[in-house]
Design a protein around this motif. Sequence first.
Motif, short mmCIF file in Angstrom:
data_model
loop_
_atom_site.label_atom_id
_atom_site.label_comp_id
_atom_site.label_asym_id
_atom_site.label_seq_id
_atom_site.Cartn_x
_atom_site.Cartn_y
_atom_site.Cartn_z
N ALA A 24 0.82 -1.22 0.00
CA ALA A 24 0.00 0.00 0.00
C ALA A 24 0.86 1.27 0.00
O ALA A 24 0.47 2.28 -0.58
CB ALA A 24 -0.93 -0.02 1.21
N THR A 25 2.01 1.22 0.65
CA THR A 25 2.78 2.46 0.83
C THR A 25 4.15 2.41 0.16
O THR A 25 4.98 3.27 0.39
CB THR A 25 2.99 2.74 2.33
N ALA A 26 4.40 1.40 -0.64
CA ALA A 26 5.72 1.29 -1.29
C ALA A 26 5.54 0.74 -2.70
O ALA A 26 4.55 0.06 -2.98
CB ALA A 26 6.62 0.36 -0.48
N PRO A 27 6.46 1.05 -3.60
CA PRO A 27 6.34 0.51 -4.95
C PRO A 27 6.73 -0.97 -5.02
O PRO A 27 7.43 -1.48 -4.14
CB PRO A 27 7.32 1.37 -5.76
N LEU A 28 6.27 -1.63 -6.06
CA LEU A 28 6.69 -3.00 -6.35
C LEU A 28 7.61 -2.94 -7.57
O LEU A 28 7.24 -2.38 -8.60
CB LEU A 28 5.48 -3.88 -6.66
N ALA A 36 12.84 -3.30 -16.59
CA ALA A 36 12.50 -3.12 -15.18
C ALA A 36 11.31 -2.17 -15.07
O ALA A 36 11.30 -1.09 -15.70
CB ALA A 36 13.70 -2.57 -14.43
N LEU A 37 10.30 -2.57 -14.32
CA LEU A 37 9.09 -1.77 -14.16
C LEU A 37 8.85 -1.48 -12.68
O LEU A 37 9.23 -2.27 -11.81
CB LEU A 37 7.86 -2.51 -14.72
N THR A 38 8.20 -0.35 -12.41
CA THR A 38 7.83 0.02 -11.05
C THR A 38 6.31 0.18 -11.00
O THR A 38 5.74 0.92 -11.79
CB THR A 38 8.51 1.35 -10.65
N LEU A 39 5.69 -0.55 -10.08
CA LEU A 39 4.23 -0.48 -9.93
C LEU A 39 3.91 0.24 -8.63
O LEU A 39 4.52 -0.03 -7.59
CB LEU A 39 3.62 -1.89 -9.88
N ARG A 40 2.94 1.14 -8.71
CA ARG A 40 2.49 1.86 -7.51
C ARG A 40 0.98 1.84 -7.46
O ARG A 40 0.31 1.87 -8.49
CB ARG A 40 2.96 3.33 -7.53
N ARG A 41 0.48 1.84 -6.25
CA ARG A 41 -0.96 2.00 -6.08
C ARG A 41 -1.29 3.49 -6.08
O ARG A 41 -0.63 4.27 -5.41
CB ARG A 41 -1.40 1.43 -4.74
N VAL A 42 -2.31 3.85 -6.83
CA VAL A 42 -2.78 5.23 -6.86
C VAL A 42 -4.29 5.16 -6.60
O VAL A 42 -5.08 4.98 -7.53
CB VAL A 42 -2.49 5.90 -8.22
#
Length: 284
Positions: A24-28, A36-42
């Motif tokens: 919830a509070t950090a990227p994956l 390389a990909l970065t996933l975030r919850r928005v």
Amino acid sequence: MNAQDDAALWNDWQTLGPPDRIPATAPLHTQLFDRALTLRRVGDAVSVTFADSGQAVPHVQVRHGWVWVCLGTPARDIVELPRWDQPGRVFTHPGSFGVHASALRCVENFLDMGHFPFVHTDYLGKEPHTEVPPYKLHHEDATDQIVATDCKFWQPQGSPTAGGEGLDTQYEYRVVHPHIAMLKKTSSVDTREFDIIVLGLQPVSETSSIGHTLLCYVDAPGSEEPISRFQQIIFGQDRPILQSHNPKRLPLAWNLEFPVKIDAMSVAYRRWLRAKHVRYGAIV
Ligand SMILES: [Fe+2]
């Protein structure tokens, strides 16, 4: 090879697994096609960016309980998966697992009933019940999918809700995408009904992948946790077998590999990949 040169895969939607993999509070941090990909919850949505440039991946959707991205230009919509919101059913995803094998190898293994007694002993099969009875196999032109019906296999403990006396389990397989296959199998709770398992592979590189699973089971009280645990055991048994494959990529030309016994579904899958000119994760 550069995945960008594989138009069939590059311009298709690929799964990155369920959104709740993202803290919830950090990227994956993950990887698809060597990028390389970065996933975030928005809020309720998910943002996906390229880790090196910080640029947004343009095509991102959440559907069927999974995050999907297309790094190229989508040539079609996201594949249809079964409806989950049916009464009396449990929908769960028992986890994602990394495997040092090509995504194509993992799909092929998922389609293979012949390994049940040897790899999933006392669960999905048991000697001397080693014979895979003949089944029907066809290419469904309307959907461009491979469908195998009338598959049968005797299973000592085919699910955590099975009684332990064994069950003649009916199967139906469907390859819906080069990296996604699903099966329906007789429910041990109600043998007139089917449980559904979907396996979607995220190709991390040509020789490594992450498997994401969706399960849709006929509900039995308290069944959700045992069902997830059961599938984790099954996939844990598959991992060393998958990782022992040499070569890691899936040979698509017959002169590159001479299996002792190759199943009709595997033959159809490899032929279907060849017709699509799939090359990433394959040896052609
Ligand atoms: Fe297996």
